[in-house]
Each structure stands twice: as C-alpha cells, then as structure tokens.
Write a protein that holds these residues in place. Structure first.
Motif, mmCIF file in Angstrom:
data_model
loop_
_atom_site.group_PDB
_atom_site.id
_atom_site.type_symbol
_atom_site.label_atom_id
_atom_site.label_comp_id
_atom_site.label_asym_id
_atom_site.label_seq_id
_atom_site.Cartn_x
_atom_site.Cartn_y
_atom_site.Cartn_z
ATOM 1 N N ILE A 206 0.855 -1.184 0.000
ATOM 2 C CA ILE A 206 0.000 0.000 0.000
ATOM 3 C C ILE A 206 0.893 1.237 0.000
ATOM 4 O O ILE A 206 1.886 1.294 0.733
ATOM 5 C CB ILE A 206 -0.902 0.006 1.255
ATOM 6 C CG1 ILE A 206 -1.847 -1.203 1.244
ATOM 7 C CG2 ILE A 206 -1.701 1.312 1.362
ATOM 8 C CD1 ILE A 206 -2.734 -1.300 0.033
ATOM 9 N N GLN A 207 0.547 2.202 -0.817
ATOM 10 C CA GLN A 207 1.253 3.480 -0.854
ATOM 11 C C GLN A 207 0.224 4.581 -0.611
ATOM 12 O O GLN A 207 -0.683 4.774 -1.423
ATOM 13 C CB GLN A 207 1.921 3.695 -2.224
ATOM 14 C CG GLN A 207 2.881 2.612 -2.659
ATOM 15 C CD GLN A 207 4.238 2.730 -1.969
ATOM 16 O OE1 GLN A 207 4.535 3.732 -1.323
ATOM 17 N NE2 GLN A 207 5.061 1.690 -2.108
ATOM 18 N N HIS A 208 0.345 5.273 0.506
ATOM 19 C CA HIS A 208 -0.634 6.329 0.807
ATOM 20 C C HIS A 208 0.082 7.543 1.384
ATOM 21 O O HIS A 208 0.789 7.448 2.386
ATOM 22 C CB HIS A 208 -1.682 5.825 1.819
ATOM 23 C CG HIS A 208 -2.716 6.857 2.154
ATOM 24 N ND1 HIS A 208 -3.901 6.978 1.454
ATOM 25 C CD2 HIS A 208 -2.755 7.823 3.105
ATOM 26 C CE1 HIS A 208 -4.619 7.962 1.956
ATOM 27 N NE2 HIS A 208 -3.940 8.499 2.966
ATOM 28 N N GLN A 209 -0.070 8.688 0.738
ATOM 29 C CA GLN A 209 0.451 9.959 1.237
ATOM 30 C C GLN A 209 -0.702 10.953 1.236
ATOM 31 O O GLN A 209 -1.103 11.455 0.186
ATOM 32 C CB GLN A 209 1.591 10.465 0.337
ATOM 33 C CG GLN A 209 2.811 9.564 0.305
ATOM 34 C CD GLN A 209 3.543 9.535 1.633
ATOM 35 O OE1 GLN A 209 3.649 10.546 2.319
ATOM 36 N NE2 GLN A 209 4.041 8.354 2.006
ATOM 37 N N GLY A 210 -1.259 11.222 2.404
ATOM 38 C CA GLY A 210 -2.433 12.081 2.488
ATOM 39 C C GLY A 210 -2.226 13.271 3.403
ATOM 40 O O GLY A 210 -1.124 13.515 3.904
ATOM 41 N N TYR A 213 -2.706 11.194 6.992
ATOM 42 C CA TYR A 213 -2.064 9.896 7.214
ATOM 43 C C TYR A 213 -1.106 9.548 6.084
ATOM 44 O O TYR A 213 -1.320 9.931 4.923
ATOM 45 C CB TYR A 213 -3.121 8.780 7.327
ATOM 46 C CG TYR A 213 -4.185 9.048 8.356
ATOM 47 C CD1 TYR A 213 -3.894 8.959 9.720
ATOM 48 C CD2 TYR A 213 -5.480 9.402 7.967
ATOM 49 C CE1 TYR A 213 -4.878 9.217 10.673
ATOM 50 C CE2 TYR A 213 -6.465 9.651 8.913
ATOM 51 C CZ TYR A 213 -6.155 9.561 10.267
ATOM 52 O OH TYR A 213 -7.118 9.808 11.207
ATOM 53 N N GLN A 214 -0.057 8.813 6.443
ATOM 54 C CA GLN A 214 0.874 8.251 5.471
ATOM 55 C C GLN A 214 1.077 6.780 5.817
ATOM 56 O O GLN A 214 1.134 6.413 6.991
ATOM 57 C CB GLN A 214 2.226 8.973 5.507
ATOM 58 C CG GLN A 214 2.185 10.426 5.051
ATOM 59 C CD GLN A 214 1.679 11.375 6.123
ATOM 60 O OE1 GLN A 214 2.036 11.236 7.288
ATOM 61 N NE2 GLN A 214 0.834 12.320 5.722
ATOM 62 N N SER A 215 1.199 5.950 4.775
ATOM 63 C CA SER A 215 1.437 4.521 5.013
ATOM 64 C C SER A 215 2.082 3.890 3.789
ATOM 65 O O SER A 215 1.727 4.215 2.657
ATOM 66 C CB SER A 215 0.119 3.794 5.332
ATOM 67 O OG SER A 215 0.356 2.427 5.604
ATOM 68 N N GLN A 216 3.047 3.010 4.055
ATOM 69 C CA GLN A 216 3.690 2.268 2.978
ATOM 70 C C GLN A 216 3.990 0.868 3.476
ATOM 71 O O GLN A 216 4.582 0.694 4.547
ATOM 72 C CB GLN A 216 4.994 2.943 2.547
ATOM 73 C CG GLN A 216 5.755 2.167 1.477
ATOM 74 C CD GLN A 216 7.086 2.817 1.132
ATOM 75 O OE1 GLN A 216 7.322 3.967 1.483
ATOM 76 N NE2 GLN A 216 7.940 2.077 0.455
ATOM 77 N N GLY A 217 3.557 -0.146 2.729
ATOM 78 C CA GLY A 217 3.872 -1.512 3.095
ATOM 79 C C GLY A 217 2.713 -2.459 2.881
ATOM 80 O O GLY A 217 1.649 -2.083 2.388
ATOM 81 N N VAL A 218 2.939 -3.706 3.250
ATOM 82 C CA VAL A 218 1.948 -4.771 3.072
ATOM 83 C C VAL A 218 1.091 -4.898 4.328
ATOM 84 O O VAL A 218 1.615 -4.888 5.447
ATOM 85 C CB VAL A 218 2.654 -6.107 2.770
ATOM 86 C CG1 VAL A 218 1.690 -7.277 2.848
ATOM 87 C CG2 VAL A 218 3.305 -6.055 1.393
ATOM 88 N N PHE A 219 -0.205 -4.990 4.144
ATOM 89 C CA PHE A 219 -1.115 -5.235 5.269
ATOM 90 C C PHE A 219 -0.831 -6.624 5.828
ATOM 91 O O PHE A 219 -0.670 -7.587 5.078
ATOM 92 C CB PHE A 219 -2.561 -5.126 4.781
ATOM 93 C CG PHE A 219 -3.592 -5.118 5.870
ATOM 94 C CD1 PHE A 219 -3.451 -4.288 6.963
ATOM 95 C CD2 PHE A 219 -4.711 -5.927 5.790
ATOM 96 C CE1 PHE A 219 -4.408 -4.258 7.977
ATOM 97 C CE2 PHE A 219 -5.680 -5.917 6.785
ATOM 98 C CZ PHE A 219 -5.519 -5.075 7.883
ATOM 99 N N GLN A 220 -0.782 -6.746 7.151
ATOM 100 C CA GLN A 220 -0.358 -7.998 7.772
ATOM 101 C C GLN A 220 -1.434 -9.078 7.811
ATOM 102 O O GLN A 220 -1.127 -10.241 8.069
ATOM 103 C CB GLN A 220 0.123 -7.737 9.204
ATOM 104 C CG GLN A 220 1.520 -7.155 9.301
ATOM 105 C CD GLN A 220 1.896 -6.846 10.734
ATOM 106 O OE1 GLN A 220 1.738 -5.725 11.190
ATOM 107 N NE2 GLN A 220 2.378 -7.840 11.452
ATOM 108 N N VAL A 221 -2.690 -8.693 7.588
ATOM 109 C CA VAL A 221 -3.785 -9.648 7.722
ATOM 110 C C VAL A 221 -4.307 -10.030 6.341
ATOM 111 O O VAL A 221 -4.685 -9.162 5.546
ATOM 112 C CB VAL A 221 -4.938 -9.067 8.571
ATOM 113 C CG1 VAL A 221 -6.015 -10.128 8.809
ATOM 114 C CG2 VAL A 221 -4.406 -8.543 9.902
ATOM 115 N N ALA A 222 -4.320 -11.321 6.044
ATOM 116 C CA ALA A 222 -4.890 -11.803 4.787
ATOM 117 C C ALA A 222 -6.397 -11.541 4.776
ATOM 118 O O ALA A 222 -7.006 -11.305 5.828
ATOM 119 C CB ALA A 222 -4.602 -13.297 4.626
#
Length: 456
Positions: A206-210, A213-222
């Motif tokens: 996930i790439q999010h720059q808002g 909020y900012q977030s980069q990486g794979v979500f840990q939950v399938a």
C-alpha cells in the motif's frame, strides 16, 4: 396495523444496543434490585447476554463507546461518577471473541472513534476480529465530540465538526486500501508440497500519502470473510449525512416523532441515490426502549416500578455533553436556547426548532434515557413496533436495555413470538456473514460502493 402489502412483507431487523459500562442510555436503573449491570466487567455477563440474544434471533449486538467523560453538566463529573453515566467504561472490542465463541450467528457492531486511532492498527484489529468471528463484525464509525477526550489524548482541542469528517474520509480510504487492496483473493495457497503459504505475486504494498495519514507496506492480515466490516454511521449534519450516505451500510437515526423520522428516511434514501447507490442499500435503525409484561396493565405497573429507580437528572447530564451545553444553569421551566457547538449536531439542532425546557427533557427521560418508549403486552408492543416501522420506512430497531438482563428476556419471551406470528420477524437465522444476513447479496461490499476503486 397497516395493510400495505409491500411494507407488511418487510421483516424487522433488531439489534440489542449496549455499552461496556453500567449506565448506558437509561440512567439510574443500575440501582434496581434485579439489575445486574454492575457485572459488566465480568466476561460471563457478556457471554450470557450473547447467548440470550441469539435465542431471540437478534441480528446483532451493537456496542456503543466513548472516549472521554461527561463533564459538561455542573462543570464537573460528580453526578457522572455517582450515577455511573458511562463511567467507568471499558473497551468494547475486548469481549467480542468470547461472545462469538458461544454463538454462531449473532453479529457485533463495535463503536470506534477514529480520531484517536492509527488506521493501520485499527484495520488490523478489525480484520483479525472478522476472521475470529467468521465474518460477523461491523464498525460504527464515529469522530468524537467530547472536549474531555481531547484533553485525555493530549490534543489541544476538538477539531472543527466538518474537519473531523474530512479526516474520517481519509481514515476510511486508507482502511479500504488495507482491507481490499493489499491481498488478492487467492493469495493464500497453503501449498505444503511446494512450500508456498502465500503467493508473493498476489500480495501488494500500500502506498498512501495524504493530508492526515501516510502509510507504505503490506497489510499484515490476509483477507477475512467480509474484508471490510459492515459499516455503521449516525451522522445527521449535512457533512455527516454526505459521509454516511456515501459509505455506510446501516445508519442510526433519531427524532421525537414518526413524521420527523419519515422525513429523515426519505432524505437519506434520496442522498444515497444521488451518490449512485441503491437508496435501499442502507439499513436504517431507530433506538428504542421497551417495557413489556403479560398484559398492558402489568406493563404499566412495571414501568412505574422502573421509574422509581431511574434518574432523569443523570439523563440530563448525559444530554448536556451530547449538546455541549450545561443544562444545570437553566431553570426547570426556562426555554433552553440554541447554541452552536462542535458536539452532536443532530441532537443540538432540536433547540432551533422548538421551545424545550428542563422539565420537558426530564419528562422525556422518564427512565433516564431519551429514546422512544414502547409500553404494553407483547402483542401491544409488537403492533406498536410494526406501525412505527411501516409509518416511518425504517428497517429496524436498536433495543436499549432497562433492567438487565430481564428487559431482553422479557422482549424475547413476549414480543418476538408476536412479531413472528404476524410474519414480521424471522423464525430462523440465514447462514453466512453479518453482511449477507443483512442484505442477502454475499459477504463483500457491492460493486456500487466507493470501496470498489481501492480493490486489487
């Protein structure tokens, strides 16, 4: 009872409305000799409740929550502490796994204030709960309205009402990305022979720059069964309604009279349609209290008994924080002026439209809460609920507790069979997730929902 053939076929949806606390909506009733709400900190209190509700085929247990305390009335928390007005209160998500373990069908709507959450940690927690409950989780999206919460969290003050919804939009967008956009449906392989548990090609960062909020990486939950939990909301301001009619699958609405509720229902359906959604893609609920017994006369006697233990003043203290105005400063017969605040707009706006005094509010808070009160035998209450639903166009009710656990037991024993006899309430659960039970359209949010743009 209405004879409208379309409406008469509509089955009533039903949630129990509760909170991980002693005093929730109907304040003061914790003092009743048969009330057991003081046991709210015991796990057996909640597992017993869940099993009771499942015997009554309730669609869900909706669990309210607040961050902060009610300190507006008299500018202190003395009455809040004495009457246990949602204080102490505990985290609502902590007992859901235990309740899910002793039930098969009951859904769980959990209130979480996004203003004080990290989107990633929140999304991970709810995806985990959706796995553990086999798809029975919903989220009531709230943005907070208490200045006391801001001080507890260490913020300088409550954000502007509309700015809170701007933040909520981005919070939800990022959660959609986590829940719907990181893992493809078939990413989990569980291939022991080739030593591939998850296919790397099917898991995406996930790439999010808002703005918030900012977030980069794979979500840990399938992916869980529902991926995104069922989305509940209660916004009634113009900004809140725009947010809710874009995203929500269920909304909680309130008003003093059926005619006002009907207007609100029509407004919500129209707004949803303008946003490109099916106007009936949102299930609408009204909070209610019920006192029922074997006959109408016995129900009135029970109401009189309950009212001797209720605290209308505690209800006013709760109401003061809802509108951000200290009601202790006014005389009992003095008209309460409208004052714009950052608190709950839908509650506060009633002072614009009508003259309301403390005595009026106390009369509304007969059992310590302000929700519509239905009184009578099982047959009488069933008729009242059916007429109310048909007149307003809502889909169901959030049933608050009065004296616990007997108020739910009374409703299940006396009212549910009468609703079933009239063909207005299910006689068995459908299979599947909470979303599928509510909409009969599968486990996932439909393609018309804005979540679609975030799916991988």
């Amino acid at each position: 009872m209405t004879t409208n053939s379309t409406q008469s076929a509509k089955k009533i949806l039903l949630n129990a409305f509760d909170m991980n606390s002693v005093g929730h909506i109907n304040h003061g009733l914790w003092t009743h000799p048969r009330d057991e709400s003081h046991r709210f900190n015991e796990l057996s209190y909640w597992t017993d409740l869940a099993q009771t509700l499942e015997t009554g085929l309730f669609d869900g247990l909706f669990i309210a929550d607040i961050t902060g305390v009610y300190d507006v009335y008299q500018n202190n928390i003395d009455l809040t502490l004495k009457e246990s007005i949602q204080l102490p209160s505990h985290d609502p998500s902590t007992m859901v796994s235990a309740m899910a373990a002793v039930t098969q069908h009951l859904g769980f709507g959990i209130t979480v204030n996004l203003s004080y959450e990290s989107p990633y940690q929140f999304a991970r927690r709810f995806a985990s709960l959706d796995h553990l409950t086999h798809g029975r989780i919903g989220w009531n999206i709230v943005t907070g309205y208490l200045d006391s919460a801001e001080r507890l969290i260490g913020h300088k003050g409550l954000k502007d009402h509309d700015l809170r919804y701007e933040q909520a939009e981005e919070f939800l967008e990022l959660c959609y990305k986590f829940w719907e956009g990181s893992w493809e449906n078939d990413a989990i392989q569980k291939d022991k022979t080739n030593r591939i548990f998850s296919d790397p090609k099917k898991v995406h960062q996930i790439q999010h720059q808002g703005k918030f909020y900012q977030s980069q990486g794979v979500f840990q939950v399938a992916p869980s069964i529902q991926r995104t939990p069922v989305l509940y909301q209660a916004g009634a301001s113009p900004r809140g309604l725009a947010f809710a009619t874009q995203h929500a699958e269920a909304m909680f609405i309130g008003a003093d009279h059926p005619a006002k509720i009907k207007l609100q229902v029509e407004k919500i359906r129209k707004l949803a349609q303008e946003q490109g959604r099916d106007p009936h893609a949102i299930k609408l609920f009204v909070g209610i209290s019920v006192v029922t017994a074997e006959t109408d006369q016995l129900a009135q006697e029970k109401l009189a008994e309950y009212s001797r233990y209720a605290s209308p003043e505690a209800g006013l203290a709760h109401f003061s924080s809802s509108i951000g105005l200290d009601l202790a400063q006014f005389g009992d017969d003095e008209a309460i002026p409208y004052k714009q605040t950052n608190s709950i707009a839908s509650v506060n706006n009633k002072f614009k439209d009508q003259k309301i005094t403390r005595n009026d509010l106390k009369a509304q808070h007969l059992l310590g809460g302000r929700y519509p009160l239905f009184i009578g035998s099982g047959a009488s209450v069933a008729e009242q609920l059916i007429d109310f639903l048909d007149e307003t166009g809502i889909d169901g009710f959030n049933l608050t507790r009065t004296v616990t656990p007997e108020s739910h037991q009374d409703f299940i024993r006396l009212v549910i069979p009468e609703l079933q006899q009239r063909g207005r309430y299910k006689t068995a659960y459908d299979s599947g997730s909470l979303r599928h039970k509510l909409f009969q359209q599968g486990n996932l949010l439909p393609a018309q929902h804005p979540v679609q743009q975030f799916r991988c």
